[in-house]
Design a protein around this motif. Structure first.
Motif, PDB file in Angstrom:
ATOM      1  N   VAL A 150      11.148  58.462  -7.335  1.00 24.26           N
ATOM      2  CA  VAL A 150      11.787  59.290  -8.350  1.00 24.26           C
ATOM      3  C   VAL A 150      13.008  58.514  -8.835  1.00 24.26           C
ATOM      4  N   ASP A 151      13.132  58.380 -10.138  1.00 21.24           N
ATOM      5  CA  ASP A 151      14.291  57.717 -10.732  1.00 21.24           C
ATOM      6  C   ASP A 151      15.116  58.789 -11.437  1.00 21.24           C
ATOM      7  N   ALA A 152      16.082  59.327 -10.714  1.00 20.70           N
ATOM      8  CA  ALA A 152      16.933  60.387 -11.258  1.00 20.70           C
ATOM      9  C   ALA A 152      17.750  59.841 -12.425  1.00 20.70           C
ATOM     10  N   GLY A 153      17.712  60.546 -13.536  1.00 22.80           N
ATOM     11  CA  GLY A 153      18.484  60.161 -14.712  1.00 22.80           C
ATOM     12  C   GLY A 153      17.831  59.133 -15.608  1.00 22.80           C
ATOM     13  N   ALA A 154      16.614  58.688 -15.290  1.00 22.11           N
ATOM     14  CA  ALA A 154      15.966  57.650 -16.102  1.00 22.11           C
ATOM     15  C   ALA A 154      15.713  58.111 -17.531  1.00 22.11           C
ATOM     16  N   VAL A 155      15.352  59.373 -17.723  1.00 22.96           N
ATOM     17  CA  VAL A 155      15.100  59.862 -19.079  1.00 22.96           C
ATOM     18  C   VAL A 155      16.416  59.963 -19.846  1.00 22.96           C
ATOM     19  N   ASP A 156      17.478  60.322 -19.159  1.00 18.48           N
ATOM     20  CA  ASP A 156      18.789  60.344 -19.808  1.00 18.48           C
ATOM     21  C   ASP A 156      19.151  58.947 -20.310  1.00 18.48           C
ATOM     22  N   ARG A 157      18.875  57.918 -19.504  1.00 18.31           N
ATOM     23  CA  ARG A 157      19.132  56.539 -19.933  1.00 18.31           C
ATOM     24  C   ARG A 157      18.225  56.152 -21.107  1.00 18.31           C
ATOM     25  N   ALA A 158      16.971  56.584 -21.052  1.00 17.37           N
ATOM     26  CA  ALA A 158      16.025  56.256 -22.117  1.00 17.37           C
ATOM     27  C   ALA A 158      16.463  56.856 -23.450  1.00 17.37           C
ATOM     28  N   ARG A 159      17.126  58.006 -23.408  1.00 19.21           N
ATOM     29  CA  ARG A 159      17.589  58.655 -24.624  1.00 19.21           C
ATOM     30  C   ARG A 159      18.605  57.785 -25.383  1.00 19.21           C
ATOM     31  N   ALA A 160      19.315  56.903 -24.673  1.00 22.93           N
ATOM     32  CA  ALA A 160      20.249  55.994 -25.335  1.00 22.93           C
ATOM     33  C   ALA A 160      19.494  54.985 -26.210  1.00 22.93           C
ATOM     34  N   VAL A 161      18.254  54.657 -25.822  1.00 23.46           N
ATOM     35  CA  VAL A 161      17.416  53.720 -26.577  1.00 23.46           C
ATOM     36  C   VAL A 161      16.587  54.460 -27.627  1.00 23.46           C
ATOM     37  N   LYS A 162      16.119  55.659 -27.258  1.00 25.42           N
ATOM     38  CA  LYS A 162      15.280  56.459 -28.157  1.00 25.42           C
ATOM     39  C   LYS A 162      15.861  57.878 -28.212  1.00 25.42           C
ATOM     40  N   PRO A 163      16.821  58.104 -29.108  1.00 23.24           N
ATOM     41  CA  PRO A 163      17.523  59.393 -29.156  1.00 23.24           C
ATOM     42  C   PRO A 163      16.641  60.592 -29.475  1.00 23.24           C
TER      43      PRO A 163
END
Length: 167
Positions: free
Chosen positions: A126-139
């Motif tokens: 499980v990568d906690a916060g990975a989608v939050d980080r991805a949102r910086a690349v794909k808002p």
């Protein structure tokens, strides 16, 4: 259930793939495990039902970690296209001498978790916060996903093809 045939995508599939990727991911770009992929650049299998209708697609890549399913989407879930596409990916992994198949889904995607686990894949990280980080690349990635679940984390699932433990 319809009979499903799987083959490599070709130029004639571009419009159907574009429509599927737009519906599922908001376009051909996905961001997963801190990596940006353009699905148009990846090898892709397409599923065709017995009436000749486009039924889904699976984009993948192979490297030293095995065959990664980068995107899997069916036009009509429950009709067998996802299962047939995943089986084709396993055959491609074996042909490429990859010892495992793996993928990432999000914490809200309960249907995918059910689908993959029923086909022998297990949650391995499980990568906690990975989608939050991805949102910086794909808002355009939504903050709330399926079933009203806040969308924050990636879950990695894998299955070894040689029968070895899935660590």
């Amino acid at each position: 259930m319809a009979s499903i045939r799987v083959r490599q995508a070709h130029d004639g599939d571009r419009a159907a793939l574009a429509a599927l990727h737009e519906r599922e991911w908001g376009g051909p770009v996905v961001v997963v495990h801190d990596t940006r992929y353009d699905l148009r650049d990846l090898p892709t299998f397409v599923a065709i039902d017995d009436s000749g209708t486009f039924a889904g697609a699976l984009a993948y890549r192979v490297d030293a970690d095995g065959l990664e399913v980068v995107s899997l989407a069916a036009s009509a879930p429950g009709a067998g296209a996802g299962t047939a596409l995943l089986a084709a990916a396993e055959e491609a992994a074996t042909a490429a001498a990859a010892d495992r198949i793996w993928l990432v889904t999000t914490n809200d995607n309960l249907g995918a978790l059910r689908f993959y686990q029923r086909r022998g894949l297990r949650i391995v990280a499980v990568d906690a916060g990975a989608v939050d980080r991805a949102r910086a690349v794909k808002p355009t990635i939504p903050r709330v996903g399926a079933d009203g679940i806040p969308l924050h984390d990636e879950l990695r699932l894998a299955r070894h093809l040689t029968g070895a433990d899935q660590r």
